[in-house]
Design a protein around this motif. Structure first.
Motif, PDB file in Angstrom:
ATOM      1  N   PRO A  22      17.959  -2.026   0.154  1.00  0.00           N
ATOM      2  CA  PRO A  22      16.592  -1.876  -0.372  1.00  0.00           C
ATOM      3  C   PRO A  22      16.619  -1.402  -1.826  1.00  0.00           C
ATOM      4  O   PRO A  22      17.492  -0.632  -2.229  1.00  0.00           O
ATOM      5  N   LEU A  23      15.646  -1.872  -2.603  1.00  0.00           N
ATOM      6  CA  LEU A  23      15.555  -1.518  -4.013  1.00  0.00           C
ATOM      7  C   LEU A  23      14.265  -0.743  -4.272  1.00  0.00           C
ATOM      8  O   LEU A  23      13.170  -1.221  -3.965  1.00  0.00           O
ATOM      9  N   TYR A  24      14.396   0.443  -4.828  1.00  0.00           N
ATOM     10  CA  TYR A  24      13.263   1.298  -5.168  1.00  0.00           C
ATOM     11  C   TYR A  24      12.966   1.180  -6.657  1.00  0.00           C
ATOM     12  O   TYR A  24      13.876   1.023  -7.474  1.00  0.00           O
ATOM     13  N   ARG A  50       0.840  -1.208   0.000  1.00  0.00           N
ATOM     14  CA  ARG A  50       0.000   0.000   0.000  1.00  0.00           C
ATOM     15  C   ARG A  50       0.866   1.246   0.000  1.00  0.00           C
ATOM     16  O   ARG A  50       0.550   2.247  -0.637  1.00  0.00           O
ATOM     17  N   LEU A  51       1.997   1.197   0.746  1.00  0.00           N
ATOM     18  CA  LEU A  51       2.860   2.366   0.820  1.00  0.00           C
ATOM     19  C   LEU A  51       3.604   2.588  -0.487  1.00  0.00           C
ATOM     20  O   LEU A  51       3.789   3.706  -0.934  1.00  0.00           O
ATOM     21  N   ALA A  52       4.054   1.495  -1.093  1.00  0.00           N
ATOM     22  CA  ALA A  52       4.870   1.620  -2.307  1.00  0.00           C
ATOM     23  C   ALA A  52       4.038   1.979  -3.522  1.00  0.00           C
ATOM     24  O   ALA A  52       4.585   2.410  -4.532  1.00  0.00           O
ATOM     25  N   GLU A  56       8.309   3.685  -1.289  1.00  0.00           N
ATOM     26  CA  GLU A  56       9.059   2.801  -0.407  1.00  0.00           C
ATOM     27  C   GLU A  56       9.837   1.794  -1.258  1.00  0.00           C
ATOM     28  O   GLU A  56       9.498   1.548  -2.417  1.00  0.00           O
ATOM     29  N   PRO A  57      10.886   1.203  -0.691  1.00  0.00           N
ATOM     30  CA  PRO A  57      11.547   0.113  -1.426  1.00  0.00           C
ATOM     31  C   PRO A  57      10.590  -1.051  -1.628  1.00  0.00           C
ATOM     32  O   PRO A  57       9.670  -1.270  -0.828  1.00  0.00           O
TER      33      PRO A  57
END
Length: 265
Positions: A205-207, A6-8, A43-44
């Motif tokens: 982390p990967l965005y 939901r955030l990403a 987010e990532p």
């Protein structure tokens, strides 16, 4: 992973100087020129989580199209957002970006020949990538309602329209591998293009990276449901199964929000 999804499923507040986001940060529009259109996921991404966008507007007169990929750089840490994803952001390292073109992006393993893209006449409800299972219905571009919209929708399903066309849906994700690295996959209108980059490090982390470049003027983020489909989605599937094309939805005795969902999503 649901909370992370939901955030990403919106764009980061950090973006290129020519980008304007709507209030929800789900629509990104390049307001001038052809560059400085870089956007990132809020987010990532989690392993196997797809960041999906739909091309909303095109702009004539420019050469080039949407670019998508992944980066290990936290957008918040960038002193200046690069003008281009290719080559500027990629040259910073730990970034993998590919231009979306009429020919698709696939990296074959050593000694492997890239197979011909098979057209499965049976529309599978889920797309399987490694251990990732994604509802295919959301991944497929849909035309706006019209007399021939049902024909256009079939073309989107078969992925025979140019990937750069309006309403095409393009996503990026990474799939973990046994050696601890990951493969990046690009998905176009419900079809996996295969690994576009291999051996991505997963320690950071990967965005998601979305470059609203050149002839692509505006994109919007499409949220993807994992696991069981929602009741709203199931209702839409049943309704669409019993109509000739989406113009007929207007004549049904349904709540206006459900009509809109059936016609436009």
């Amino acid at each position: 992973m649901a909370a992370r999804c939901r955030l990403a499923a919106r764009f980061h507040r950090v973006h290129g100087t020519n980008v304007r986001l709507d209030a929800s940060r789900t629509r990104a529009t390049r307001v001038e020129s052809f560059a400085n259109g870089l956007c990132f996921s809020q987010e990532p991404l989690a392993p196997g989580q797809i960041f999906l966008v739909e091309i909303e507007e095109k702009e004539l007169g420019w050469c080039g199209h949407l670019r998508v990929g992944l980066t290990a750089h936290d957008p918040q840490s960038l002193e200046v957002v690069p003008e281009y994803s290719l080559p500027d952001l990629v040259n910073m390292g730990d970034t993998w970006v590919f231009a979306i073109t009429r020919s698709h992006n696939r990296v074959a393993a050593d000694g492997e020949e890239a197979p011909a893209r098979a057209r499965d006449p049976h529309w599978e409800p889920f797309l399987l990538i490694e251990q990732v299972r994604i509802p295919r219905d959301t991944l497929v571009g849909r035309s706006r309602p019209g007399r021939y919209s049902h024909i256009l929708d079939d073309l989107y399903k078969m992925n025979v329209l140019p990937a750069t066309a309006r309403r095409s849906r393009i996503g990026v994700l990474y799939a973990p591998q046994p050696d601890g690295t990951a493969d990046m996959h690009i998905v176009i209108n419900g079809e996996d293009m295969g690994p576009s980059a291999r051996h991505l490090p997963t320690a950071r982390p990967l965005y998601a990276v979305v470059d609203v470049f050149a002839s692509t003027k505006s994109v919007r983020v499409i949220p993807v449901e994992y696991g069981f489909p929602s009741l709203q989605t199931l209702c839409r599937l049943v309704i669409q199964k019993h109509i000739v094309h989406r113009l007929a939805i207007d004549g049904l005795d349904l709540p206006p929000p459900l009509k809109s969902f059936c016609k436009h999503e």
